[in-house]
Design a protein around this motif. Structure first.
Motif, PDB file in Angstrom:
ATOM      1  N   LEU A   6       0.855  -1.181  -0.164  1.00 30.68           N
ATOM      2  CA  LEU A   6      -0.019  -0.068  -0.174  1.00 30.68           C
ATOM      3  C   LEU A   6       0.948   1.325   0.036  1.00 30.68           C
ATOM      4  O   LEU A   6       0.252   2.360  -0.495  1.00 30.68           O
ATOM      5  N   GLN A   7       2.061   1.123   0.601  1.00 29.99           N
ATOM      6  CA  GLN A   7       2.802   2.290   0.714  1.00 29.99           C
ATOM      7  C   GLN A   7       3.627   2.475  -0.506  1.00 29.99           C
ATOM      8  O   GLN A   7       3.798   3.712  -1.038  1.00 29.99           O
ATOM      9  N   ASN A   8       3.781   1.458  -1.247  1.00 35.00           N
ATOM     10  CA  ASN A   8       4.626   1.546  -2.648  1.00 35.00           C
ATOM     11  C   ASN A   8       3.790   0.611  -3.783  1.00 35.00           C
ATOM     12  O   ASN A   8       4.540  -0.480  -3.856  1.00 35.00           O
ATOM     13  N   PRO A   9       2.779   0.772  -4.154  1.00 32.49           N
ATOM     14  CA  PRO A   9       1.958  -0.189  -4.904  1.00 32.49           C
ATOM     15  C   PRO A   9       2.466   0.171  -6.563  1.00 32.49           C
ATOM     16  O   PRO A   9       1.694  -0.721  -7.029  1.00 32.49           O
ATOM     17  N   TRP A  10       3.434   0.555  -6.899  1.00 32.08           N
ATOM     18  CA  TRP A  10       3.396   0.873  -8.264  1.00 32.08           C
ATOM     19  C   TRP A  10       3.773  -0.334  -9.241  1.00 32.08           C
ATOM     20  O   TRP A  10       3.358  -0.581 -10.355  1.00 32.08           O
ATOM     21  N   ARG A  11       4.691  -1.274  -8.470  1.00 35.45           N
ATOM     22  CA  ARG A  11       4.761  -2.690  -9.426  1.00 35.45           C
ATOM     23  C   ARG A  11       3.564  -3.400  -9.470  1.00 35.45           C
ATOM     24  O   ARG A  11       3.237  -3.930 -10.642  1.00 35.45           O
ATOM     25  N   LEU A  12       2.648  -3.355  -8.574  1.00 40.73           N
ATOM     26  CA  LEU A  12       1.248  -4.125  -8.523  1.00 40.73           C
ATOM     27  C   LEU A  12       0.510  -3.245  -9.506  1.00 40.73           C
ATOM     28  O   LEU A  12      -0.394  -3.921 -10.221  1.00 40.73           O
ATOM     29  N   LEU A  13       0.519  -2.035  -9.566  1.00 46.64           N
ATOM     30  CA  LEU A  13      -0.374  -1.406 -10.342  1.00 46.64           C
ATOM     31  C   LEU A  13      -0.126  -1.513 -11.814  1.00 46.64           C
ATOM     32  O   LEU A  13      -0.747  -1.684 -12.823  1.00 46.64           O
ATOM     33  N   LEU A  14       1.194  -1.525 -12.030  1.00 40.98           N
ATOM     34  CA  LEU A  14       1.713  -2.026 -13.776  1.00 40.98           C
ATOM     35  C   LEU A  14       1.167  -3.273 -13.949  1.00 40.98           C
ATOM     36  O   LEU A  14       0.812  -3.567 -15.028  1.00 40.98           O
ATOM     37  N   ALA A  15       1.240  -4.527 -12.905  1.00 42.61           N
ATOM     38  CA  ALA A  15       0.562  -5.752 -13.128  1.00 42.61           C
ATOM     39  C   ALA A  15      -0.949  -5.600 -13.382  1.00 42.61           C
ATOM     40  O   ALA A  15      -1.539  -6.236 -14.420  1.00 42.61           O
ATOM     41  N   VAL A  16      -1.505  -4.684 -12.926  1.00 40.13           N
ATOM     42  CA  VAL A  16      -3.122  -4.496 -12.942  1.00 40.13           C
ATOM     43  C   VAL A  16      -3.465  -3.878 -14.249  1.00 40.13           C
ATOM     44  O   VAL A  16      -4.154  -4.606 -14.750  1.00 40.13           O
ATOM     45  N   ASN A  17      -2.493  -2.721 -14.583  1.00 43.26           N
ATOM     46  CA  ASN A  17      -2.639  -2.471 -16.015  1.00 43.26           C
ATOM     47  C   ASN A  17      -2.657  -3.392 -17.187  1.00 43.26           C
ATOM     48  O   ASN A  17      -3.422  -3.470 -18.039  1.00 43.26           O
ATOM     49  N   ALA A  18      -1.697  -4.425 -16.940  1.00 45.34           N
ATOM     50  CA  ALA A  18      -1.358  -5.317 -18.104  1.00 45.34           C
ATOM     51  C   ALA A  18      -2.545  -6.230 -18.127  1.00 45.34           C
ATOM     52  O   ALA A  18      -3.206  -6.685 -19.136  1.00 45.34           O
ATOM     53  N   VAL A  19      -3.304  -6.492 -16.961  1.00 41.51           N
ATOM     54  CA  VAL A  19      -4.453  -7.416 -16.703  1.00 41.51           C
ATOM     55  C   VAL A  19      -5.673  -6.522 -17.288  1.00 41.51           C
ATOM     56  O   VAL A  19      -6.565  -6.994 -18.193  1.00 41.51           O
ATOM     57  N   THR A  96      13.275   2.490 -13.009  1.00 42.80           N
ATOM     58  CA  THR A  96      13.730   2.495 -11.841  1.00 42.80           C
ATOM     59  C   THR A  96      12.746   2.598 -10.963  1.00 42.80           C
ATOM     60  O   THR A  96      11.753   2.909 -11.320  1.00 42.80           O
ATOM     61  N   ALA A  97      12.943   1.915  -9.751  1.00 45.76           N
ATOM     62  CA  ALA A  97      11.801   2.407  -8.582  1.00 45.76           C
ATOM     63  C   ALA A  97      11.189   3.813  -8.588  1.00 45.76           C
ATOM     64  O   ALA A  97       9.899   3.906  -8.400  1.00 45.76           O
ATOM     65  N   ARG A  98      12.174   4.756  -8.708  1.00 47.45           N
ATOM     66  CA  ARG A  98      11.790   6.306  -8.733  1.00 47.45           C
ATOM     67  C   ARG A  98      11.061   6.465  -9.711  1.00 47.45           C
ATOM     68  O   ARG A  98      10.253   7.446  -9.905  1.00 47.45           O
ATOM     69  N   THR A  99      11.012   5.853 -11.000  1.00 43.01           N
ATOM     70  CA  THR A  99      10.230   6.436 -12.323  1.00 43.01           C
ATOM     71  C   THR A  99       9.065   5.494 -12.553  1.00 43.01           C
ATOM     72  O   THR A  99       8.363   6.180 -13.388  1.00 43.01           O
ATOM     73  N   LEU A 100       8.818   4.498 -11.793  1.00 44.04           N
ATOM     74  CA  LEU A 100       7.665   3.980 -11.883  1.00 44.04           C
ATOM     75  C   LEU A 100       6.303   4.565 -11.666  1.00 44.04           C
ATOM     76  O   LEU A 100       5.417   4.391 -12.566  1.00 44.04           O
ATOM     77  N   PRO A 101       6.202   5.380 -10.682  1.00 37.92           N
ATOM     78  CA  PRO A 101       5.027   6.411 -10.776  1.00 37.92           C
ATOM     79  C   PRO A 101       4.610   7.084 -12.005  1.00 37.92           C
ATOM     80  O   PRO A 101       3.607   7.070 -12.588  1.00 37.92           O
ATOM     81  N   LEU A 102       5.824   7.778 -12.349  1.00 42.42           N
ATOM     82  CA  LEU A 102       5.609   8.543 -13.764  1.00 42.42           C
ATOM     83  C   LEU A 102       5.213   7.501 -14.750  1.00 42.42           C
ATOM     84  O   LEU A 102       4.154   8.102 -15.814  1.00 42.42           O
ATOM     85  N   PHE A 103       5.811   6.206 -14.774  1.00 37.69           N
ATOM     86  CA  PHE A 103       5.405   5.399 -15.972  1.00 37.69           C
ATOM     87  C   PHE A 103       3.842   5.098 -15.734  1.00 37.69           C
ATOM     88  O   PHE A 103       3.037   5.043 -17.030  1.00 37.69           O
ATOM     89  N   VAL A 104       3.515   4.773 -14.470  1.00 37.42           N
ATOM     90  CA  VAL A 104       1.932   4.421 -14.753  1.00 37.42           C
ATOM     91  C   VAL A 104       1.179   5.550 -14.902  1.00 37.42           C
ATOM     92  O   VAL A 104       0.019   5.246 -15.663  1.00 37.42           O
ATOM     93  N   PHE A 105       1.464   6.719 -14.619  1.00 31.30           N
ATOM     94  CA  PHE A 105       0.463   8.042 -15.096  1.00 31.30           C
ATOM     95  C   PHE A 105       0.835   8.304 -16.380  1.00 31.30           C
ATOM     96  O   PHE A 105      -0.125   8.702 -16.926  1.00 31.30           O
ATOM     97  N   THR A 106       1.650   7.791 -17.056  1.00 34.69           N
ATOM     98  CA  THR A 106       1.572   7.949 -18.541  1.00 34.69           C
ATOM     99  C   THR A 106       1.333   6.839 -19.484  1.00 34.69           C
ATOM    100  O   THR A 106       0.908   6.839 -20.579  1.00 34.69           O
ATOM    101  N   ALA A 107       1.363   5.390 -18.589  1.00 40.70           N
ATOM    102  CA  ALA A 107       1.402   4.144 -19.266  1.00 40.70           C
ATOM    103  C   ALA A 107       1.439   4.252 -20.510  1.00 40.70           C
ATOM    104  O   ALA A 107       0.430   4.323 -21.422  1.00 40.70           O
TER     105      ALA A 107
END
Length: 342
Positions: A6-19, A96-107
């Protein structure tokens, strides 16, 4: 473990995006491909007409067009676009872990301008509305990545001006000279000869769009406006949910070393947005326009990142609670739709 996610969900959100992408594709397969299929049938058999490039290319490889080809081409395009954007993101920001939030917002040559002009021509031949939808963004990227990066001289300015005039002339030809020159019944009869299953006449119900003048499209759009305008609060909400991304974009522009670059980027963003307002007045596919506008903003963001900056811009925070909630909500929204939200 749950608290950490919950504190750092970005890897999980990427997986959800794929699904979600897989789920949307499965959903699309179950829908009748009315408009996409007929675009695979229409070619230049009767001369130059609008919206015929894809069908003409398909005709080079097969005389009969099966319905499944719509989903094969669409799926391949999705995969190719996703891979290309992932590569673009990696080149601009890295993964990187720091850029994952940006990638999710721009998928640096005339070849760059010529390539951009060629793609613009292809887009206009696919559908003339791409002149407003994507060409302003392509022009902006060319200015940022070529003219601002390599400088201006008479040769490259003249080349760019000629390319822009050529694309604009092609748009005018497609819009006003690209209507079908034969009666609609004869046109539909020809399309049936290209169908793998000519009995599927329901897939030809949109043949009228090759005969519809601009005035009729505008009239239809304004006639639907009272109903379609109800979706504006939803569009506003979707844009607001991307607030962390817009803040990062604004900071990126603010950090540019040159005031001239800042002014040009802001002017370009305004120009691109005005082009979409014109589309809103002409064609009623509002949800699609909002999505495409966002894509254009994301692409300009990448171009701006390549300009000289006076300072480093902080990335979207990976452990901010409000940011995480926005990312989660955006991820769980499966699709925006074409005409109305969802």
């Amino acid at each position: 473990m749950t608290v950490r996610i919950l504190q750092n969900p970005w890897r999980l959100l990427l997986a959800v995006n794929a699904v979600v992408i897989v789920g949307v594709f499965v959903h699309k397969i179950q829908l009748p491909p009315y408009v996409p299929y007929i675009h695979l049938l229409v070619d230049y058999h009767f001369g130059f007409i609008k919206r015929a490039l894809i069908g003409a290319v398909v005709a080079l490889f097969t005389a009969k067009v099966p319905v499944w080809l719509v989903f094969a081409l669409g799926g391949a395009t999705w995969l190719a676009t996703s891979a290309l954007y992932a590569r673009l993101f990696q080149n601009t920001f890295g993964f990187t872990a720091r850029t994952l939030p940006l990638f999710v917002f721009t998928a640096g040559s005339l070849l760059f301008v010529a390539t951009a002009a060629l793609f613009s021509i292809i887009l206009v031949l696919i559908h003339h509305i791409h002149l407003l939808m994507y060409v302003p963004t392509i022009v902006t990227i060319v200015v940022i990545r070529h003219y601002l990066a390599h400088g201006c001289n008479r040769t490259n300015i003249a080349f760019g001006a000629i390319a822009l005039v050529a694309v604009s002339a092609l748009f005018l030809a497609a819009q006003f000279l690209g209507t079908m020159p034969i009666p609609e019944a004869d046109f539909v009869g020809y399309l049936k000869t290209r169908m793998a299953d000519p009995s599927r006449t329901d897939l030809l119900q949109f043949a009228y769009i090759w005969y519809q003048p601009l005035a009729k499209e505008i009239s239809d759009t304004w006639g639907r406006l009272p109903h379609n305008i109800l979706g504006v609060p939803v569009f506003a909400l979707l844009i607001w949910l991307h607030t962390p991304l817009w803040r990062f974009f604004a900071s990126l522009i603010g950090a540019l070393a040159s005031d001239l670059h800042k002014r040009l980027v802001i002017a370009a963003l305004i120009g691109i947005s005005l082009a979409y307002l014109v589309m809103f007045a002409m064609v009623f596919d509002y949800s699609r326009w909002i999505s495409n506008w966002a894509v254009c903003m994301f692409l300009i963001l990448h171009a701006v990142k390549m300009l000289p900056a006076a300072r480093e811009t902080e990335l979207i925070p990976a452990e901010d609670r409000k940011t995480n909630i926005s990312g989660l909500v955006i991820t769980l929204i499966p699709r925006v739709g074409i005409v109305r939200p969802f």
